[in-house]
Every structure is written in structure tokens, then in C-alpha cells.
Design an enzyme around this catalytic site. Structure first.
Site, PDB file in Angstrom:
ATOM      1  N   VAL A 157      17.671   9.882   7.505  1.00 11.75           N
ATOM      2  CA  VAL A 157      17.757  11.133   8.262  1.00 11.75           C
ATOM      3  C   VAL A 157      16.541  11.254   9.169  1.00 11.75           C
ATOM      4  O   VAL A 157      15.402  11.030   8.738  1.00 11.75           O
ATOM      5  CB  VAL A 157      17.810  12.344   7.300  1.00 11.75           C
ATOM      6  CG1 VAL A 157      17.883  13.640   8.089  1.00 11.75           C
ATOM      7  CG2 VAL A 157      18.994  12.214   6.357  1.00 11.75           C
ATOM      8  N   HIS A 185      26.868   7.157 -39.418  1.00  3.26           N
ATOM      9  CA  HIS A 185      28.187   7.069 -38.788  1.00  3.26           C
ATOM     10  C   HIS A 185      28.932   8.388 -38.994  1.00  3.26           C
ATOM     11  O   HIS A 185      28.913   8.920 -40.112  1.00  3.26           O
ATOM     12  CB  HIS A 185      28.992   5.928 -39.427  1.00  3.26           C
ATOM     13  CG  HIS A 185      30.394   5.861 -38.898  1.00  3.26           C
ATOM     14  ND1 HIS A 185      30.682   5.354 -37.654  1.00  3.26           N
ATOM     15  CD2 HIS A 185      31.571   6.274 -39.439  1.00  3.26           C
ATOM     16  CE1 HIS A 185      31.990   5.437 -37.438  1.00  3.26           C
ATOM     17  NE2 HIS A 185      32.549   5.993 -38.510  1.00  3.26           N
TER      18      HIS A 185
HETATM   19  P1  AMP Z   1      12.166  10.219  -5.439  1.00  2.00           P
HETATM   20  O1  AMP Z   1      10.849   9.815  -4.819  1.00  2.00           O
HETATM   21  O2  AMP Z   1      12.574   9.427  -6.639  1.00  2.00           O
HETATM   22  O3  AMP Z   1      12.258  11.702  -5.652  1.00  2.00           O
HETATM   23  O4  AMP Z   1      13.301   9.870  -4.369  1.00  2.00           O
HETATM   24  C1  AMP Z   1      13.267  10.272  -3.033  1.00  2.00           C
HETATM   25  C2  AMP Z   1      14.259   9.417  -2.256  1.00  2.00           C
HETATM   26  O5  AMP Z   1      14.346   9.906  -0.900  1.00  2.00           O
HETATM   27  C3  AMP Z   1      13.879   7.932  -2.146  1.00  2.00           C
HETATM   28  O6  AMP Z   1      14.898   7.150  -2.694  1.00  2.00           O
HETATM   29  C4  AMP Z   1      13.712   7.694  -0.639  1.00  2.00           C
HETATM   30  O7  AMP Z   1      14.191   6.421  -0.239  1.00  2.00           O
HETATM   31  C5  AMP Z   1      14.574   8.804  -0.020  1.00  2.00           C
HETATM   32  N1  AMP Z   1      14.186   9.158   1.365  1.00  2.00           N
HETATM   33  C6  AMP Z   1      12.927   9.284   1.868  1.00  2.00           C
HETATM   34  N2  AMP Z   1      12.960   9.621   3.209  1.00  2.00           N
HETATM   35  C7  AMP Z   1      14.277   9.708   3.553  1.00  2.00           C
HETATM   36  C8  AMP Z   1      14.991  10.009   4.789  1.00  2.00           C
HETATM   37  N3  AMP Z   1      14.345  10.291   5.923  1.00  2.00           N
HETATM   38  N4  AMP Z   1      16.356  10.001   4.776  1.00  2.00           N
HETATM   39  C9  AMP Z   1      17.023   9.731   3.617  1.00  2.00           C
HETATM   40  N5  AMP Z   1      16.416   9.420   2.446  1.00  2.00           N
HETATM   41  C10 AMP Z   1      15.064   9.413   2.386  1.00  2.00           C
END
Ligand code: AMP
Ligand code: FAD
Length: 479
Positions: A249, A455
Site C-alpha cells: 500500500v 483421554h
Molecule cells: P507485524 O510486524 O507482525 O505486526 O506485521 C506487520 C506486517 O505489515 C508485515 O508483514 C509487513 O510486511 C506488512 N506491511 C508493512 N508495510 C506495508 C505496506 N505498505 N503495505 C502492506 N503491508 C505492509
């Protein structure tokens, strides 16, 4: 003379308050400062976890799951319900009561341990003559300088903002905002398919929102064992979560129709119109106004406070724990660090076993694991064996109408030591406790095999996975 403490803890989240309580139990003179302010202006202890994270999310996951089951599962049990409805306001009010009683409980626990719980802001100053100094600003803005032999920094983390989609608190919201919605959005965009994005997406999907999860990476839940991530993705898609991988995004525009999200995927520029967007792309350590000039505490390139394996910063008797420092951003990891630091301060032996920290995702099915994934073991070059047992073959899971997923155990061929346990299925978060305890004691596959499991219980899946690792499973054909 400023008030003198043995220990001052800054932050009363799941890392800070256990540090303060254990320090109190260790007969030290302790203060714990926290400035968490809720939307209604009230102050509360407990940090992100109790106020805006673990607890409220689990309360809403439970309510939405019950609604989902009433709609889709009760009939299978022969229970006929007519006109099942839900009331978001009642769900939110139940959640708020749980949060309030939990945070009040922390205040009582601190008091019970003899900790001086101070509401307001704490800032580490430059040490003077070997004594650490903390500036404390109370709710009314009165400033005092407190002295302490030891300071434990536990200021936690805050949601990361996407620069191109700044939070507006209304249409583009963070995880806390997503826990406070007063109505179900018709179309909900979730950016990031991490743990938080999936849990919150599940809540609103179950309540009827059309949820699209946009994830920049091509792989789904890359930190989990690949067999588990594949099973999870299959189930989430079946539940109606539209997970788009490889979707980065880059912008959002607000219009009459809603919010238009621009993203790029393998086919090029795409757009998606939604009513609300939850940005759940991760969290960053919170150090704003925490460290005065000259405090000497260093941050790493990602903004985490630099610490060694015992949570010591480079400054004498200044420690840092929880989301503020390296390692997984999990409440129980912070809690263990807090307790260990308080014991080290008291001169006791203590250490955190960073290799054995369980991870749980509270979706349906639940996902939980501890230790290494099959991919990590393979990469290490160590010879290994794998046993897997599907919940479909568990009598208890079938009786519960929850026969989804599996338990997988990975063990070393040479020593028989269990290297990782991965569960996707009913109560996975509870089942993993057995594996965590066993692995803490360096258990072998045979230890699991020779341990009697009641069980019928779901825990038999862990037992059978251990048996399957040596192709001696009883309740499922060995392959
Ligand atoms: P977490 O750090 O486990 O909370 O996951 C956050 C997720 O957001 C990660 O898997 C990143 O790859 C994803 N992420 C970060 N920036 C973007 C973006 N601009 N668009 C879509 N996903 C994103
Ligand atoms: P925090 O909980 O962030 O607490 C830090 C505290 O310090 C806050 O109260 C803050 O106001 C205060 N503070 C900060 N700076 C100052 C200052 N200068 N002076 C005074 N006070 C200050 N983890 C799990 O393990 N399981 C889960 O199920 C889970 N679910 C989650 C769901 C959501 C939606 C979110 C957002 C997080 C979830 N987490 C979960 C992560 C978990 O909440 C964090 O890992 C945990 O709260 C970190 O604890 P902490 O004490 O380091 O920091």
C-alpha cells in the site's frame, strides 16, 4: 533532598509492573511511574497489553467467535436459535469492564508489593555522583527529581504509522482504534497480515464486515512454520478474509465513497475502496521524552534501547525491558525480562531463555508454536525427524466440532531432543504450554511419548505427534 529509591521503573505495562512487583518482593524500595491515558481521559496502569492490546483484543475475539458459532455451529449440536443478533455497544462495554478490572488489579498488586505507584511521566536524567536521577512530572504538571540506585526503562512501543497514510483517528486508524469501533464497518481494509492485523480482521469479519487484508510480502506469516502458515491461509480465506499477498500500500485518498487505497502487486497499480482502514504494519519502540540529554543510554539504528543479554544498557544500573528492547514484542517476553532484571538487581541468579518463547495467534483456528520451524532446522543442517497429527483424528476435537489443523513436532535425530512444536487448531495457545515446559527441560521426543495424556483431550494431539515422529502413532496411520 530528592526522594531516594532502590529501584525506579518507568512504565507499568507487562514488562514494567512485574519488574516493580518482583523488586518489591525482593524487599527493595520501589517506585513505578506510568502515564498511560485512555480515550476518556482516565489514567490506568497495565500499558498497551491491558488497555489497548492483549486483553481487549481477546475480549472482542471471544465475543465475535461466540456470535459466529451461534450462527454457524450451534445447529450442528442440535441447538436451534432464531434471530441471532449482536450489539456492538454491549460487546464494547463488556470489554471495557474487563479492561478496567484488570488495570485496577495492577494498581492493587503494585500496592500489595509495597511499590509507590506514581501516575505521570518519567524521564531518565544524567546520573549525578553515581546516583541515577529520574524527573517525575505528575498529572497536575508538578515536577520532582527522584533518585534511585537502579532505573528500569519499560516504556514499551507504539503503532508504526505509514507515512503515506497518517492516522486520523476516524477513517485511518491504528490497532487501538480498531478495538474501539462503535459500529461494524461495511468494508474494512487492514494493512499488514501480521498477528495484530489478522486478529483484528477476524473480529470485524465475524461481525459482518467485508475485510480485505493487504500484505506487502509475498509469503504469509513468514515467522511461522510453513505448513502452519499454509493451513492458516486456507482457513482464513474460507472464513471470508480476503488476504492479498504481495500488495504494497502506498497511498490513500478520502472521498465521499470512503477511503481509496492505492497499492501495487504483481500485476501493477491497484486500488481498493473501503470505509475504514486499520494500519497494522508493526510497532516501534517508544522513547519520546524518555531520555534527557546526557543520560548516556544508547539507541540502535531501529530506535530500540541497546541492551546486553541481561537487559543492561551501557549506563551503570540502568536497565531496559519489554517492547523497548530487541526481541519479539510479546507481553510474556517483557514480563520475564522484568522479573529477571528485578532478581539480578537483588543479587539473585536469573536469566531469560530467549530460545524458548512461545508465540500465539488468537484467531480461529488458533496458532501457537515454540522453538524452531522445520525451515530453520533444515537450514541449520541438523538431521531431524517430524511427527504430525491432525485434529481430525482427535476424538475430543471432533466432539467439540473443532477438528481443524494439526500438531507438528520437530526433533533432532542424533539426541532425540525436541527442537520445535507447532500447533494450529483448537486451544493451540493453551496446548503449547506443555511443549514450552518440556523444552525448558530439554525434553526428548521419548519424554513426550512416555508421558500419559488424559483421554479424550486435545493434548493427545501433542502426544501422538511425538509418537508419529518415530512412526509409532496409534491413532493415525504412520507415514
Ligand atoms: P507485524 O510486524 O507482525 O505486526 O506485521 C506487520 C506486517 O505489515 C508485515 O508483514 C509487513 O510486511 C506488512 N506491511 C508493512 N508495510 C506495508 C505496506 N505498505 N503495505 C502492506 N503491508 C505492509
Ligand atoms: P507497554 O505495554 O507498551 O507499556 C509501556 C507503558 O509505559 C505504557 O503504559 C506507557 O504509557 C508507559 N510509558 C511510556 N513512556 C513513559 C514515560 N516516559 N513515563 C511514564 N510512563 C511511560 N502480546 C502478547 O504477548 N499476546 C497478545 O495476545 C498480544 N496481543 C496484542 C494485541 C494488540 C492489538 C496489540 C497492540 C499488542 C498485543 N500484544 C500482545 C503485544 C503486547 O501488548 C506488548 O508486547 C506489551 O504490551 C509490551 O509490554 P511493555 O511493558 O514493554 O510496554
Amino acid at each position: 533532598m530528592s526522594e531516594q529509591y532502590d529501584v525506579i521503573v518507568i512504565g507499568a505495562g507487562p514488562a514494567g509492573y512485574p519488574a516493580a512487583i518482583r523488586a518489591g518482593q525482593n524487599k527493595l524500595k520501589v517506585a513505578c511511574i506510568d502515564g498511560w491515558k485512555n480515550y476518556d481521559g482516565s489514567y490506568a496502569f497495565g500499558g498497551t497489553c491491558l488497555n489497548a492490546g492483549c486483553i481487549p483484543s481477546k475480549a472482542l475475539l471471544e465475543s465475535s467467535e461466540l456470535y459466529h458459532r451461534a450462527q454457524h455451529e450451534f445447529e450442528l449440536h442440535g441447538i436451534k436459535l432464531k434471530g441471532v443478533e449482536f450489539d456492538v455497544a454491549a460487546m464494547q462495554s463488556r470489554k471495557s469492564k474487563i479492561v478496567k478490572s484488570s488495570t485496577q488489579g495492577i494498581a492493587a498488586l503494585l500496592k500489595g508489593a509495597g511499590v509507590n505507584a506514581l501516575v505521570g511521566h518519567g524521564k531518565l536524567l544524567k546520573a549525578e555522583g553515581g546516583v541515577n536521577k529520574v524527573e517525575y512530572t505528575d498529572k497536575e504538571g508538578k515536577v520532582q527529581v527522584l533518585s534511585a540506585t537502579h532505573v528500569v526503562l519499560a516504556s514499551g512501543s507504539v503503532p508504526t504509522e505509514l507515512k503515506s497514510l497518517p492516522f486520523d483517528g476516524k477513517d485511518i486508524i491504528d490497532s487501538w482504534g480498531a478495538l474501539e469501533l462503535s459500529a461494524v464497518p461495511k468494508r474494512l481494509g487492514v494493512i499488514g497480515a501480521g498477528v495484530i492485523g489478522l486478529e483484528l480482521g477476524s473480529v470485524w469479519n465475524r461481525l459482518g464486515a467485508q475485510v480485505t487484508v493487504l500484505e506487502a510480502l509475498d509469503s504469509f506469516l513468514p515467522m511461522a512454520d510453513q505448513a502452519v502458515s499454509a493451513e492458516a491461509l486456507k482457513n482464513f480465506k474460507k472464513q471470508g478474509l480476503d488476504v492479498k499477498l504481495g500488495a504494497k500500500v502506498s497511498a490513500a485518498t478520502k472521498g465521499k465513497d470512503g477511503v481509496t487505497l492505492k497499492y501495487t502487486d504483481a500485476s501493477g497499480e491497484q486500488s481498493l475502496v473501503v470505509d475504514k482502514v486499520v494500519v497494522a504494519i508493526g510497532r516501534r519502540p517508544f522513547t519520546t521524552n524518555l531520555l534527557a540529554e546526557g543520560s548516556g543510554v544508547e539507541l540502535d539504528e531501529r530506535g530500540f534501547v541497546k541492551v546486553d543479554h541481561e537487559c543492561r544498557t551501557g549506563m551503570a544500573n540502568v536497565w531496559a525491558v519489554g517492547d523497548l528492547v530487541r526481541g519479539p514484542m510479546l507481553a510474556h517476553k517483557g514480563k520475564e525480562e522484568g522479573v529477571v532484571v528485578a532478581d539480578l538487581i537483588a543479587g539473585k541468579h536469573a536469566e531469560v531463555n530467549y530460545n524458548i518463547i512461545p508465540s500465539v495467534i488468537y484467531t480461529a483456528p488458533e496458532i501457537a508454536w515454540v522453538g524452531q520451524t522445520e525451515q530453520q532446522v533444515k537450514q541449520s543442517g541438523r538431521a531431524y525427524k517430524v511427527g504430525s497429527f491432525p485434529f481430525m483424528a482427535s476424538g475430543r476435537a471432533r466432539a467439540m466440532e473443532a477438528a481443524v489443523g494439526f500438531c507438528k513436532m520437530i526433533s533432532a535425530v542424533d539426541t532425540d531432543e525436541v527442537l520445535g512444536v507447532h500447533i494450529i487448531g483448537p486451544m493451540a495457545g493453551e496446548l503449547i504450554g506443555e511443549a514450552v515446559l518440556a523444552m525448558e527441560y530439554s525434553a526428548s521426543t521419548e519424554d513426550f511419548q512416555r508421558t500419559i495424556h488424559a483421554h479424550p483431550t486435545l493434548s493427545e494431539a501433542v502426544h501422538e505427534a511425538a509418537l508419529a515422529a518415530d512412526k509409532i502413532a496409534i491413532d493415525f496411520p504412520n507415514r
